[in-house]
Motif scaffolding. Structure first.
Motif, PDB file in Angstrom:
ATOM      1  N   LYS A   1       0.838  -1.212   0.000  1.00  0.00           N
ATOM      2  CA  LYS A   1       0.000   0.000   0.000  1.00  0.00           C
ATOM      3  C   LYS A   1       0.869   1.257   0.000  1.00  0.00           C
ATOM      4  O   LYS A   1       0.563   2.260   0.649  1.00  0.00           O
ATOM      5  CB  LYS A   1      -0.968  -0.003   1.187  1.00  0.00           C
ATOM      6  N   GLY A   2       1.943   1.175  -0.783  1.00  0.00           N
ATOM      7  CA  GLY A   2       2.917   2.261  -0.806  1.00  0.00           C
ATOM      8  C   GLY A   2       2.383   3.578  -1.326  1.00  0.00           C
ATOM      9  O   GLY A   2       2.900   4.643  -0.960  1.00  0.00           O
ATOM     10  N   ASP A   3       1.342   3.522  -2.182  1.00  0.00           N
ATOM     11  CA  ASP A   3       0.818   4.788  -2.714  1.00  0.00           C
ATOM     12  C   ASP A   3       0.165   5.635  -1.640  1.00  0.00           C
ATOM     13  O   ASP A   3      -0.023   6.841  -1.828  1.00  0.00           O
ATOM     14  CB  ASP A   3      -0.149   4.548  -3.885  1.00  0.00           C
ATOM     15  N   GLY A   4      -0.154   5.035  -0.502  1.00  0.00           N
ATOM     16  CA  GLY A   4      -0.701   5.798   0.606  1.00  0.00           C
ATOM     17  C   GLY A   4       0.313   6.072   1.709  1.00  0.00           C
ATOM     18  O   GLY A   4      -0.015   6.718   2.707  1.00  0.00           O
ATOM     19  N   LYS A   5       1.562   5.602   1.527  1.00  0.00           N
ATOM     20  CA  LYS A   5       2.597   5.738   2.556  1.00  0.00           C
ATOM     21  C   LYS A   5       3.804   6.556   2.104  1.00  0.00           C
ATOM     22  O   LYS A   5       4.441   7.221   2.921  1.00  0.00           O
ATOM     23  CB  LYS A   5       3.098   4.349   2.984  1.00  0.00           C
ATOM     24  N   CYS A   6       4.125   6.451   0.825  1.00  0.00           N
ATOM     25  CA  CYS A   6       5.404   6.942   0.307  1.00  0.00           C
ATOM     26  C   CYS A   6       5.146   7.978  -0.780  1.00  0.00           C
ATOM     27  O   CYS A   6       4.436   7.705  -1.749  1.00  0.00           O
ATOM     28  CB  CYS A   6       6.183   5.747  -0.233  1.00  0.00           C
ATOM     29  N   LEU A   7       5.735   9.163  -0.635  1.00  0.00           N
ATOM     30  CA  LEU A   7       5.454  10.253  -1.573  1.00  0.00           C
ATOM     31  C   LEU A   7       5.867   9.921  -3.001  1.00  0.00           C
ATOM     32  O   LEU A   7       5.155  10.258  -3.953  1.00  0.00           O
ATOM     33  CB  LEU A   7       6.167  11.526  -1.110  1.00  0.00           C
TER      34      LEU A   7
END
Length: 208
Positions: free
Chosen positions: A133-139
């Protein structure tokens, strides 16, 4: 609990000695039609657009505005995997093919990748980490998700003009009721994924 992505993954990679960190994400695993699209983005830490987030959490107008800001301030590359590649391999493998193509198209090669998901692409030779779920964690991944989403949506609008009736300008190829109905009424186009069940069932109806 983080409510928005931040730069912590990138900062940790910088501390470890990496210099060019690319966020990588894809869009279009679920549609019945069109390619899967991936983007790779290397943000400039001094010029990060405000409001970056998972593309699914943003309005179309906000995505479009951020898309322009990302292209103006970051290193960006976009690539696709075709419908034929999706049907030949599978959607996960095709998504990873698109990701690696996007990374390869960056003007300057990154030395570390932050990849959305829980798996690293087969054949990835660069230093990389998967971020669930990196699109919600990592810019950087959020930026990549926006670029991939806007690019693919615009492509589907273009394809909708060539194949009217399926509503791709609204549903981006996803299996909405109107899209399924159009498939049954109008048939399968060259842009439909034949390995996906709703399309396969129309091409190869079950005999009672």
């Amino acid at each position: 609990m983080n409510l928005a992505p931040d730069f912590s993954y990138e900062s940790a990679a910088l501390i470890r000695g990496h210099l060019r960190i690319a966020g990588v994400d894809e869009v279009g695993r679920g549609p019945l039609a069109g390619p899967v699209t991936a983007a790779a983005v290397v943000l400039d830490p001094a010029r990060i657009p405000e409001g970056l987030n998972d593309s699914k959490k943003l309005s179309a107008a906000r995505r479009d505005a951020l898309f322009d800001e990302i292209l103006a301030t970051a290193q960006v590359a976009v690539a696709h995997a075709t419908v034929e590649e999706i049907d030949t391999h599978n959607i996960l493998r095709a998504s990873h093919i698109a990701m690696l193509r996007a990374v390869a198209l960056l003007d300057l090669a990154p030395d570390h990748l932050l990849i959305d998901g829980n798996l690293l692409p087969q054949g990835c030779v660069l230093s990389a980490e998967a971020v669930i779920k990196g699109d919600g964690k990592c810019l950087s991944i959020a930026a990549a998700s926006i670029v991939a989403k806007v690019t693919r949506d615009r492509l589907m609008v273009d394809l909708a003009q060539q194949h009217p009736g399926y509503g791709w300008e609204r549903n981006a190829g996803y299996p909405s009721k109107s899209h399924i109905s159009a498939l049954q009424d109008l048939g399968v186009t060259p842009h439909h994924r034949r390995s996906f069940k709703p399309v396969h069932n129309i091409l190869c109806p079950q005999k009672l």
